[in-house]
Design a protein around this motif. Sequence first.
Motif, short mmCIF file in Angstrom:
data_model
loop_
_atom_site.label_atom_id
_atom_site.label_comp_id
_atom_site.label_asym_id
_atom_site.label_seq_id
_atom_site.Cartn_x
_atom_site.Cartn_y
_atom_site.Cartn_z
N UNK B 43 61.97 50.20 80.69
CA UNK B 43 61.40 50.52 82.00
C UNK B 43 60.23 49.61 82.37
N UNK B 44 59.93 48.61 81.52
CA UNK B 44 58.93 47.62 81.87
C UNK B 44 57.50 48.02 81.55
N UNK B 45 57.29 49.08 80.77
CA UNK B 45 55.93 49.43 80.37
C UNK B 45 55.89 49.76 78.87
N UNK B 46 56.10 48.71 78.04
CA UNK B 46 56.20 48.96 76.60
C UNK B 46 54.92 49.57 76.01
N UNK B 47 53.75 49.16 76.51
CA UNK B 47 52.50 49.66 75.92
C UNK B 47 52.41 51.18 76.05
N UNK B 48 52.75 51.68 77.24
CA UNK B 48 52.70 53.13 77.43
C UNK B 48 53.71 53.81 76.51
N UNK B 49 54.88 53.19 76.36
CA UNK B 49 55.88 53.73 75.45
C UNK B 49 55.38 53.81 74.02
N UNK B 50 54.70 52.74 73.59
CA UNK B 50 54.20 52.69 72.21
C UNK B 50 53.16 53.78 71.99
N UNK B 51 52.23 53.92 72.96
CA UNK B 51 51.16 54.92 72.77
C UNK B 51 51.75 56.34 72.79
N UNK B 52 52.66 56.59 73.75
CA UNK B 52 53.31 57.90 73.78
C UNK B 52 54.08 58.14 72.49
N UNK B 53 54.76 57.09 72.02
CA UNK B 53 55.52 57.19 70.77
C UNK B 53 54.64 57.55 69.59
N UNK B 54 53.50 56.88 69.49
CA UNK B 54 52.58 57.17 68.40
C UNK B 54 52.07 58.59 68.46
N UNK B 55 51.75 59.05 69.68
CA UNK B 55 51.24 60.41 69.86
C UNK B 55 52.29 61.44 69.47
N UNK B 56 53.50 61.26 69.99
CA UNK B 56 54.57 62.22 69.69
C UNK B 56 54.98 62.14 68.21
N UNK B 57 54.92 60.95 67.64
CA UNK B 57 55.31 60.79 66.24
C UNK B 57 54.44 61.66 65.34
N UNK B 58 53.14 61.71 65.63
CA UNK B 58 52.24 62.53 64.81
C UNK B 58 52.60 64.01 64.95
N UNK B 59 52.97 64.42 66.18
CA UNK B 59 53.35 65.82 66.37
C UNK B 59 54.65 66.12 65.62
N UNK B 60 55.55 65.14 65.61
CA UNK B 60 56.88 65.35 65.05
C UNK B 60 56.97 64.98 63.57
N UNK B 61 55.83 64.73 62.95
CA UNK B 61 55.81 64.23 61.58
C UNK B 61 56.64 65.08 60.62
N UNK B 62 56.60 66.38 60.82
CA UNK B 62 57.30 67.26 59.87
C UNK B 62 58.68 67.70 60.36
N UNK B 63 59.10 67.18 61.50
CA UNK B 63 60.41 67.59 62.02
C UNK B 63 61.48 66.89 61.21
N UNK B 64 62.15 67.63 60.34
CA UNK B 64 63.15 66.97 59.51
C UNK B 64 64.37 67.85 59.32
N UNK B 65 65.48 67.17 59.07
CA UNK B 65 66.72 67.88 58.81
C UNK B 65 66.90 68.01 57.32
N UNK B 66 66.82 69.24 56.84
CA UNK B 66 67.04 69.43 55.41
C UNK B 66 68.16 70.43 55.24
N UNK B 67 69.15 70.06 54.41
CA UNK B 67 70.30 70.92 54.24
C UNK B 67 70.98 71.11 55.58
N UNK B 68 71.33 72.35 55.89
CA UNK B 68 72.06 72.59 57.13
C UNK B 68 71.11 72.88 58.29
#
Lengths: 280, 270
Positions: B43-68
Amino acid sequence: MSEKNEVIKNTKITKKDMLQTFFFENFQQASFNYERIHALAFCVDMIPTIKRVYHKKEDQVAALKRHLTFFNVTPAVCGPVVGVTMAMEEAKSDGEDIDEGTINSLKIGLMGPLCGVGDPLIWGTLRPITAAIGASLALNGSVAGPILFFVAFNAVRLALKWYGLKYGFQKGLDIVHDLSGNLLPKLTEGATVLGLFVMGVLVTKWTSINVPLVVSSTTANGKTVVTTVQDILDQLCPGLLALGLTFLMMHFLKKKVNPIVLIFALFAVGIVGYGLGILA
Amino acid sequence: MTISTLQIVLIFIFSCICGAGSVLDEFQTHRPLIACTIVGLILGDPTKGIILGGTLELIALGWMNIGAAQSPDSALASVISTILVVVGNQSIQEGIAIALPVAAAGQVLTVFARTITVAFQHAADKAAEDANFNKIIALHFSALFVQALRVAIPSTLVAAYVSPTMVQNMLDAIPDVVTGGLTVAGGMIVVVGYAMVLNMMYVKYLMPFFFLGFILGGYLDFSLLAFGGIGLILAIVYVQLNPNFAKPQAAAATSAGTVADDELDDELDD
């Protein structure tokens, strides 16, 4: 043991078969389903081997069916199981006395210990740590963050898959003996120490909770010193509220509360706290 | 900004990769850090994507698929929140508020997709009867396509119909106390992810390492990379010094020694 090594030396499995299996291994969860989890994936992993070692149709059908049974292991560490099963299928096709039951029970038997090391190693240590380091760079807008995460995580993952597969295939049945040795508990404990340490750092460094409630406001020499609840807590030890909140969440998760419910509950706490001026 | 047709096509292709990646959990293209960055780039705004990605990544740190069990859907959440934030020119905090409800909705879609794939499993059983290798492989990979569309269809619809005014109106409808509260909550919800990781890793006698990290992290101003290095050293030293791991070798050495001694004794007796 020496007999087994000879079998491996004269293997019919080609380098191309190994590479093909390695390729399929990267799609371990493609057909993830609630009935048999990775069953279809495991069967696909075995196809290059089955094609190579069995030539009669009924043998092929039997082998395919044998590997369409329930299978589930942390995808990054599936290599050793696939490898050892390949070695067993080849030995079986050479007329060695290995029955279906042995192959199945070996697969099931390896699932437990490999999940036991794979889950804490990959999902508990490797990914949270590479992701958190990547995210810490990304928060400043640096493209190095996502790149570092992608490269570091996948380098380790692909190495585990390829060497795990080769290791399992070369060791054959000896792998069961190997795995009951020290290697897996060492890896698991080491990963747990690293994982727990970094989680401790994250809890205090990357959580922001601020309670701006004013406890006292004293004016001396014309300067006003305002002490908030947060100041007092920080003097005791930085990050105490984050620590308490983490333990509270661990408690609820153990009670099987859905994480999404907890996230929305914290949203509600944030809105109410902000509205009342307790949180900022 | 408005989205061009090319951008919609690129979003469709990437959200397919992202959806497939989220069930595979191999290359991690579904993680916010990667997905938000790439959508931002499209979408032509990589910096905003990176910062949003970093922020959401920290929130999603423990989101994992284990077993079923499966986690909230980071793929759908990352793609849609990045589209709305970049196109609607919104702040990162707004992005979090958008991402989380989407992640919850995506989780439902995931359950749905993983139930559909049971049919592929049964079709493969039939193909095995004929030793039809190619059909089994084809079924395996078609199941992946179900997962790709799971993310691609909703994402492409949002990309095609979203407009900056729509996003603005939607967010304006939210009262100020809610947006402020969401910002506050954004700093706290990371602990849910931490708690998920900790519950999985929890070994009571190793918890001192967690508290060591907690205290050092509170007082030292190191980068996370440096802390990772310290943690790695601690782990290696711990494994090296742990008597539990030294024992079997020592025991083997002693027993070997005893056998040798016995043999020697036997020979001497002779």
